[in-house]
Design a protein around this motif. Structure first.
Motif, PDB file in Angstrom:
ATOM      1  N   LYS A 106      -0.541   8.581 -11.276  1.00  0.00           N
ATOM      2  CA  LYS A 106      -0.381   7.490 -10.323  1.00  0.00           C
ATOM      3  C   LYS A 106       1.102   7.134 -10.193  1.00  0.00           C
ATOM      4  O   LYS A 106       1.661   6.446 -11.031  1.00  0.00           O
ATOM      5  CB  LYS A 106      -1.191   6.280 -10.785  1.00  0.00           C
ATOM      6  N   PHE A 107       1.722   7.654  -9.135  1.00  0.00           N
ATOM      7  CA  PHE A 107       3.114   7.336  -8.855  1.00  0.00           C
ATOM      8  C   PHE A 107       3.176   6.105  -7.964  1.00  0.00           C
ATOM      9  O   PHE A 107       2.397   5.977  -7.022  1.00  0.00           O
ATOM     10  CB  PHE A 107       3.815   8.506  -8.154  1.00  0.00           C
ATOM     11  N   SER A 108       4.117   5.204  -8.267  1.00  0.00           N
ATOM     12  CA  SER A 108       4.324   4.011  -7.447  1.00  0.00           C
ATOM     13  C   SER A 108       5.392   4.233  -6.387  1.00  0.00           C
ATOM     14  O   SER A 108       5.287   3.733  -5.276  1.00  0.00           O
ATOM     15  CB  SER A 108       4.750   2.831  -8.317  1.00  0.00           C
ATOM     16  N   ILE A 156       4.405   4.091  -2.628  1.00  0.00           N
ATOM     17  CA  ILE A 156       3.092   4.697  -2.451  1.00  0.00           C
ATOM     18  C   ILE A 156       2.029   3.620  -2.558  1.00  0.00           C
ATOM     19  O   ILE A 156       1.961   2.879  -3.542  1.00  0.00           O
ATOM     20  CB  ILE A 156       2.844   5.806  -3.488  1.00  0.00           C
ATOM     21  N   ASN A 157       1.212   3.552  -1.519  1.00  0.00           N
ATOM     22  CA  ASN A 157       0.118   2.588  -1.475  1.00  0.00           C
ATOM     23  C   ASN A 157      -1.148   3.269  -1.989  1.00  0.00           C
ATOM     24  O   ASN A 157      -1.640   4.207  -1.382  1.00  0.00           O
ATOM     25  CB  ASN A 157      -0.075   2.107  -0.027  1.00  0.00           C
ATOM     26  N   HIS A 158      -1.657   2.803  -3.116  1.00  0.00           N
ATOM     27  CA  HIS A 158      -2.837   3.413  -3.717  1.00  0.00           C
ATOM     28  C   HIS A 158      -4.136   2.796  -3.205  1.00  0.00           C
ATOM     29  O   HIS A 158      -5.210   3.197  -3.602  1.00  0.00           O
ATOM     30  CB  HIS A 158      -2.790   3.311  -5.236  1.00  0.00           C
ATOM     31  N   GLU A 159      -4.046   1.838  -2.303  1.00  0.00           N
ATOM     32  CA  GLU A 159      -5.232   1.164  -1.778  1.00  0.00           C
ATOM     33  C   GLU A 159      -5.653   1.805  -0.461  1.00  0.00           C
ATOM     34  O   GLU A 159      -5.489   1.239   0.595  1.00  0.00           O
ATOM     35  CB  GLU A 159      -4.953  -0.326  -1.594  1.00  0.00           C
ATOM     36  N   ARG A 160      -6.206   2.996  -0.541  1.00  0.00           N
ATOM     37  CA  ARG A 160      -6.612   3.699   0.689  1.00  0.00           C
ATOM     38  C   ARG A 160      -8.090   3.643   0.858  1.00  0.00           C
ATOM     39  O   ARG A 160      -8.874   3.563   0.021  1.00  0.00           O
ATOM     40  CB  ARG A 160      -6.186   5.155   0.629  1.00  0.00           C
TER      41      ARG A 160
END
Length: 160
Positions: A106-108, A156-160
């Protein structure tokens, strides 16, 4: 069949052959210090995060970077994104970046610095939603000339 795989120091011969096969185009990276010895050193680092793009089992694209711990996630500092000259503009570099965003790590943020006169690279990163972060004055030196580095970030938006 096309695929993306993590690459490590076990594949250093494959990587050096890829660089040798693309030596004219890879000279840009050599001028800023990425010779074979530096690349071998990179692949020995614990925080190395590198990907290869394979077409019919041949390495045709390369992403080299460092994963850096950032709270519960990681950031990725890119050093090299390189695609064989005859396969450029076929979205291979974009696919490598997309892989980073959707991988199990998990890259930010993804960071990259680019010589200010490398307009093709700057255009590519902007097209892939990187935004200008800051300028490093006189960061590169080519032909007895100092060149600034433009630093970019992609959140990077992890909320997809």
């Amino acid at each position: 069949m096309n695929r993306i795989r993590l690459i490590n120091r076990d594949q250093i011969l494959l990587i050096t052959n890829f660089i040798d096969d693309n030596s004219d185009e890879f000279n840009y990276f050599k001028r800023i210090g990425w010779n074979i010895k530096n690349i071998e050193s990179q692949f020995s680092k614990v925080n190395n995060y590198s990907l290869g793009y394979y077409k019919a089992n041949n390495l045709v694209g390369l992403l080299i970077g460092d994963k850096i711990k950032n709270h519960q996630d990681y950031d990725l500092e890119l050093h090299i994104v390189f695609v064989s000259k005859d396969l450029r503009r076929k979205k291979i570099a974009t696919k490598l970046l997309n892989y980073v965003e959707t991988n199990t790590i998990k890259f930010s943020n993804i960071f990259i610095e680019v010589a200010e006169n490398n307009v093709d690279a700057i255009s590519f990163y902007k097209k892939n939603n990187f935004v200008f972060l800051n300028l490093r004055h006189n960061y590169y030196r080519y032909n007895d000339r100092n060149i600034h580095a433009k630093c970019f970030i992609k959140k990077i938006n992890h909320e997809r």
